[in-house]
Design a protein around this motif. Structure first.
Motif, PDB file in Angstrom:
ATOM      1  N   ARG A  43      53.575 -23.305  83.226  1.00 25.38           N
ATOM      2  CA  ARG A  43      52.474 -23.945  84.273  1.00 25.38           C
ATOM      3  C   ARG A  43      50.938 -23.127  84.053  1.00 25.38           C
ATOM      4  NH1 ARG A  43      55.061 -27.446  88.274  1.00 25.38           N
ATOM      5  NH2 ARG A  43      56.983 -27.575  87.204  1.00 25.38           N
ATOM      6  N   SER A  44      49.838 -23.806  83.396  1.00 25.85           N
ATOM      7  CA  SER A  44      49.169 -23.082  83.493  1.00 25.85           C
ATOM      8  C   SER A  44      47.671 -22.946  84.114  1.00 25.85           C
ATOM      9  CB  SER A  44      47.941 -23.952  81.454  1.00 25.85           C
ATOM     10  OG  SER A  44      46.835 -23.811  81.249  1.00 25.85           O
ATOM     11  N   ILE A  45      47.504 -22.562  84.999  1.00 24.52           N
ATOM     12  CA  ILE A  45      46.348 -22.592  85.615  1.00 24.52           C
ATOM     13  C   ILE A  45      45.120 -22.159  85.665  1.00 24.52           C
ATOM     14  CG2 ILE A  45      46.050 -20.870  88.190  1.00 24.52           C
ATOM     15  CD1 ILE A  45      48.437 -22.403  88.261  1.00 24.52           C
ATOM     16  N   LYS A  46      44.348 -22.883  86.127  1.00 24.03           N
ATOM     17  CA  LYS A  46      43.404 -21.935  85.135  1.00 24.03           C
ATOM     18  C   LYS A  46      40.909 -22.067  86.148  1.00 24.03           C
ATOM     19  CE  LYS A  46      44.765 -23.308  80.791  1.00 24.03           C
ATOM     20  NZ  LYS A  46      44.502 -21.900  79.700  1.00 24.03           N
ATOM     21  N   THR A  47      40.753 -21.790  85.939  1.00 24.29           N
ATOM     22  CA  THR A  47      39.090 -21.401  86.224  1.00 24.29           C
ATOM     23  C   THR A  47      39.711 -21.230  88.072  1.00 24.29           C
ATOM     24  OG1 THR A  47      39.141 -23.837  86.822  1.00 24.29           O
ATOM     25  CG2 THR A  47      38.427 -23.189  84.825  1.00 24.29           C
ATOM     26  N   THR A  48      38.831 -22.167  88.748  1.00 26.56           N
ATOM     27  CA  THR A  48      39.016 -22.519  90.236  1.00 26.56           C
ATOM     28  C   THR A  48      40.443 -21.848  90.651  1.00 26.56           C
ATOM     29  OG1 THR A  48      39.167 -24.229  90.515  1.00 26.56           O
ATOM     30  CG2 THR A  48      37.072 -23.037  90.233  1.00 26.56           C
ATOM     31  N   ALA A  49      41.392 -22.629  90.131  1.00 22.77           N
ATOM     32  CA  ALA A  49      42.566 -22.080  90.533  1.00 22.77           C
ATOM     33  C   ALA A  49      42.914 -21.172  90.677  1.00 22.77           C
ATOM     34  CB  ALA A  49      43.881 -23.189  90.607  1.00 22.77           C
ATOM     35  N   LYS A  50      42.704 -20.460  89.494  1.00 20.23           N
ATOM     36  CA  LYS A  50      43.338 -19.393  88.371  1.00 20.23           C
ATOM     37  C   LYS A  50      42.173 -18.279  89.303  1.00 20.23           C
ATOM     38  CE  LYS A  50      44.043 -16.225  84.890  1.00 20.23           C
ATOM     39  NZ  LYS A  50      43.396 -16.001  83.112  1.00 20.23           N
ATOM     40  N   ALA A  51      40.939 -18.262  89.991  1.00 19.03           N
ATOM     41  CA  ALA A  51      40.700 -17.475  90.795  1.00 19.03           C
ATOM     42  C   ALA A  51      40.599 -17.323  91.796  1.00 19.03           C
ATOM     43  CB  ALA A  51      38.945 -17.844  90.898  1.00 19.03           C
ATOM     44  N   ALA A  52      41.506 -18.175  92.610  1.00 24.18           N
ATOM     45  CA  ALA A  52      42.038 -18.362  94.023  1.00 24.18           C
ATOM     46  C   ALA A  52      43.627 -17.698  93.927  1.00 24.18           C
ATOM     47  CB  ALA A  52      42.529 -19.744  94.539  1.00 24.18           C
ATOM     48  N   ALA A  53      44.673 -18.054  93.110  1.00 26.26           N
ATOM     49  CA  ALA A  53      45.627 -17.242  92.646  1.00 26.26           C
ATOM     50  C   ALA A  53      45.238 -15.641  92.842  1.00 26.26           C
ATOM     51  CB  ALA A  53      46.272 -17.904  91.775  1.00 26.26           C
ATOM     52  N   ILE A  54      44.086 -15.219  91.576  1.00 24.50           N
ATOM     53  CA  ILE A  54      44.171 -13.815  91.558  1.00 24.50           C
ATOM     54  C   ILE A  54      43.591 -13.243  93.031  1.00 24.50           C
ATOM     55  CG2 ILE A  54      42.185 -12.155  91.056  1.00 24.50           C
ATOM     56  CD1 ILE A  54      42.286 -13.512  88.623  1.00 24.50           C
ATOM     57  N   ASP A  55      43.089 -13.531  93.611  1.00 21.41           N
ATOM     58  CA  ASP A  55      42.643 -13.677  95.008  1.00 21.41           C
ATOM     59  C   ASP A  55      43.815 -13.215  96.093  1.00 21.41           C
ATOM     60  OD1 ASP A  55      40.228 -12.394  94.788  1.00 21.41           O
ATOM     61  OD2 ASP A  55      39.449 -13.982  95.988  1.00 21.41           O
ATOM     62  N   THR A 258      51.495  -7.533  85.365  1.00 18.22           N
ATOM     63  CA  THR A 258      49.730  -8.146  84.660  1.00 18.22           C
ATOM     64  C   THR A 258      49.982  -9.413  85.541  1.00 18.22           C
ATOM     65  OG1 THR A 258      51.311 -10.062  82.893  1.00 18.22           O
ATOM     66  CG2 THR A 258      50.386  -7.807  82.199  1.00 18.22           C
ATOM     67  N   THR A 259      48.850  -9.779  85.738  1.00 21.75           N
ATOM     68  CA  THR A 259      47.847 -11.249  86.283  1.00 21.75           C
ATOM     69  C   THR A 259      48.872 -12.160  85.672  1.00 21.75           C
ATOM     70  OG1 THR A 259      45.396 -10.485  86.593  1.00 21.75           O
ATOM     71  CG2 THR A 259      45.808 -12.874  86.499  1.00 21.75           C
ATOM     72  N   LYS A 260      49.266 -12.252  84.663  1.00 24.72           N
ATOM     73  CA  LYS A 260      49.947 -13.268  83.942  1.00 24.72           C
ATOM     74  C   LYS A 260      51.288 -13.542  85.178  1.00 24.72           C
ATOM     75  CE  LYS A 260      49.530 -15.197  80.222  1.00 24.72           C
ATOM     76  NZ  LYS A 260      50.021 -15.360  78.095  1.00 24.72           N
ATOM     77  N   ASP A 261      52.240 -12.202  84.614  1.00 22.12           N
ATOM     78  CA  ASP A 261      53.356 -11.700  85.467  1.00 22.12           C
ATOM     79  C   ASP A 261      52.790 -12.586  87.131  1.00 22.12           C
ATOM     80  OD1 ASP A 261      54.161 -11.028  83.554  1.00 22.12           O
ATOM     81  OD2 ASP A 261      53.411  -9.105  84.248  1.00 22.12           O
ATOM     82  N   ALA A 262      51.771 -12.171  87.749  1.00 22.84           N
ATOM     83  CA  ALA A 262      51.928 -12.601  88.944  1.00 22.84           C
ATOM     84  C   ALA A 262      51.713 -14.168  89.614  1.00 22.84           C
ATOM     85  CB  ALA A 262      50.551 -11.919  90.109  1.00 22.84           C
ATOM     86  N   ILE A 263      51.289 -14.441  88.698  1.00 19.78           N
ATOM     87  CA  ILE A 263      50.524 -16.175  88.487  1.00 19.78           C
ATOM     88  C   ILE A 263      51.861 -16.928  88.841  1.00 19.78           C
ATOM     89  CG2 ILE A 263      49.927 -17.555  88.405  1.00 19.78           C
ATOM     90  CD1 ILE A 263      46.953 -16.125  87.844  1.00 19.78           C
ATOM     91  N   ARG A 264      53.032 -16.450  87.311  1.00 18.53           N
ATOM     92  CA  ARG A 264      54.226 -16.597  87.508  1.00 18.53           C
ATOM     93  C   ARG A 264      55.161 -16.487  88.724  1.00 18.53           C
ATOM     94  NH1 ARG A 264      55.506 -14.261  81.049  1.00 18.53           N
ATOM     95  NH2 ARG A 264      54.081 -16.292  80.212  1.00 18.53           N
ATOM     96  N   ASN A 265      54.539 -15.889  88.869  1.00 18.46           N
ATOM     97  CA  ASN A 265      55.856 -15.271  90.455  1.00 18.46           C
ATOM     98  C   ASN A 265      55.651 -16.285  91.699  1.00 18.46           C
ATOM     99  OD1 ASN A 265      57.969 -13.099  90.819  1.00 18.46           O
ATOM    100  ND2 ASN A 265      56.265 -12.205  88.490  1.00 18.46           N
ATOM    101  N   GLN A 297      40.774  -8.759  85.120  1.00 18.59           N
ATOM    102  CA  GLN A 297      40.858 -10.410  85.443  1.00 18.59           C
ATOM    103  C   GLN A 297      39.290 -11.467  86.254  1.00 18.59           C
ATOM    104  OE1 GLN A 297      42.065 -12.134  82.650  1.00 18.59           O
ATOM    105  NE2 GLN A 297      43.181 -10.233  82.218  1.00 18.59           N
ATOM    106  N   ARG A 298      39.918 -11.047  87.674  1.00 15.65           N
ATOM    107  CA  ARG A 298      38.926 -11.010  88.688  1.00 15.65           C
ATOM    108  C   ARG A 298      37.864 -10.958  88.201  1.00 15.65           C
ATOM    109  NH1 ARG A 298      36.018 -10.296  93.506  1.00 15.65           N
ATOM    110  NH2 ARG A 298      37.172 -12.234  95.047  1.00 15.65           N
ATOM    111  N   THR A 299      37.247  -9.364  87.459  1.00 13.11           N
ATOM    112  CA  THR A 299      35.891  -9.129  86.956  1.00 13.11           C
ATOM    113  C   THR A 299      35.370 -10.600  86.090  1.00 13.11           C
ATOM    114  OG1 THR A 299      35.861  -7.758  88.298  1.00 13.11           O
ATOM    115  CG2 THR A 299      34.081  -8.484  86.174  1.00 13.11           C
ATOM    116  N   ARG A 300      36.775 -10.496  85.286  1.00  7.37           N
ATOM    117  CA  ARG A 300      35.862 -10.947  83.555  1.00  7.37           C
ATOM    118  C   ARG A 300      35.859 -12.865  84.031  1.00  7.37           C
ATOM    119  NH1 ARG A 300      38.512 -14.936  80.740  1.00  7.37           N
ATOM    120  NH2 ARG A 300      39.845 -15.227  81.695  1.00  7.37           N
ATOM    121  N   LEU A 301      36.611 -13.294  85.102  1.00  2.00           N
ATOM    122  CA  LEU A 301      36.223 -14.649  85.673  1.00  2.00           C
ATOM    123  C   LEU A 301      35.152 -14.905  86.167  1.00  2.00           C
ATOM    124  CD1 LEU A 301      39.909 -15.730  87.145  1.00  2.00           C
ATOM    125  CD2 LEU A 301      38.554 -17.104  84.785  1.00  2.00           C
ATOM    126  N   SER A 302      34.171 -13.707  87.002  1.00  3.91           N
ATOM    127  CA  SER A 302      33.098 -13.802  87.601  1.00  3.91           C
ATOM    128  C   SER A 302      31.917 -13.963  86.733  1.00  3.91           C
ATOM    129  CB  SER A 302      32.794 -13.074  89.124  1.00  3.91           C
ATOM    130  OG  SER A 302      33.592 -12.168  88.781  1.00  3.91           O
TER     131      SER A 302
END
Length: 315
Positions: A43-55, A258-265, A297-302
């Motif tokens: 599953r692909s999580i992009k932009t604002t959804a990804k930022a919320a997922a990281i936080d 990794t962030t990818k690992d965390a978001i997959r979870n 990854q959070r810094t890169r997004l912002s």
């Protein structure tokens, strides 16, 4: 949908009753579990959804140091990072907890005073759990007395694998009682449980014995927190809630870097147990190196650029 089953634990807890209950659970479709986990991982999580997922992932991290060389200074530094992960950006959420050995609980509690971050302690002769019961209980009571808000205990895998379910049940129940007001996370050490059926059985056994969380691993055994194993444990807490009305948390630990690992979870949680579990009260990630990748990854997004490798402290 929850997996239906009719087996229940009767009022009289015996080895025979526990065996009948645990072996009455539906078997795990191993191929299906792997396929389901692999599908959700794409599953692909992009932009604002990804930022919320990281936080959200940052807020779920149990920032951990469990090394023989741990010192009070290292634990204090970790606590500073837990409360203020990125000193250059105070909008970053604080982590879920700091996890340390029992002898470091008092140090961590003092360092975290006023932050609202709790201390978790791996009591009960972590990571092997090879100690007399009175030692495990003393370990737990000391950690709680020193201020631990959460206890991460390891089950006796030898007893479980040899079918001595009552021994495992009674140890969990006794440690739960020793916890007092502290929450109990029960570590299954899934890398040693051999089969997915055993992971499901151990999950249900721990929950019935009083666990507030079920946790995959100590991080000292490989494989640790694989996606199929976490999926099976999430199915177990979902089914337990359907049967009892009680929500139990899940904590994968070990190998999530990794962030990818965390978001997959997080996707796995949402699609299996449901969005109600997307909170630090019901889902944690045991990790040390993960936090830096989430921050990067959070810094890169912002900002559109990656920070340098020395931007964050190394834990």
């Amino acid at each position: 949908m929850p997996v239906p089953h009719t087996a229940i634990v009767p009022e009289a807890i015996t080895d025979h009753a526990l065996r009948a209950y645990l072996h009455g659970l539906p078997g795990v479709d191993e191929v299906g579990a792997r396929a389901r986990a692999q599908d959700l991982a794409t599953r692909s999580i992009k932009t604002t959804a990804k930022a919320a997922a990281i936080d959200l992932a940052i807020s779920m991290v149990d920032l951990t140091t469990l090394e023989g060389a741990d010192t009070p200074g290292k634990v204090r530094s970790l606590c500073v990072k837990a409360a203020l992960p990125d000193p250059a950006d105070r909008t970053v959420p604080k982590v879920g907890a700091v996890c340390v050995y029992p002898d470091m609980v008092a140090v961590a509690v003092e360092a975290l005073r006023g932050t609202g971050i709790g201390v978790a302690s791996v009591a009960t002769a972590f990571p092997a759990g090879r100690a007399p019961m009175e030692v495990k209980l003393a370990d737990t009571r000391r950690a709680v007395a020193d201020g631990a808000a959460e206890i991460d205990m390891v089950i006796d895998r030898g007893a479980f694998l040899s079918g001595r379910y009552l021994k495992v049940y009674e140890e969990i129940a006794a440690v739960k009682e020793a916890c007092g007001d502290a929450h109990l996370k029960v570590i299954l050490e899934t890398g040693e449980l051999v089969t997915y059926d055993n992971v499901r059985r151990a999950s249900h056994l721990a929950m019935r014995a009083g666990a507030d969380f079920i946790k995959t691993s100590t991080g000292k055994v490989s494989p640790a927190a694989t996606l199929p194993v976490t999926l099976i444990m999430l199915e177990a807490v979902r089914d337990h809630h359907a049967a009892t009305g009680r929500r139990i948390g899940v904590k994968p630990a070990g190998g999530i870097r990794t962030t990818k690992d965390a978001i997959r979870n997080l996707v796995l949680v949402n699609e299996t147990a449901g969005p109600e579990w997307l909170t630090p009260d019901l889902f944690r990630i045991g990790a040390s190196s993960l936090l830096n990748d989430l921050l990067m990854q959070r810094t890169r997004l912002s900002t559109g650029t990656y920070p340098g490798p020395d931007h964050y402290t190394q834990d």
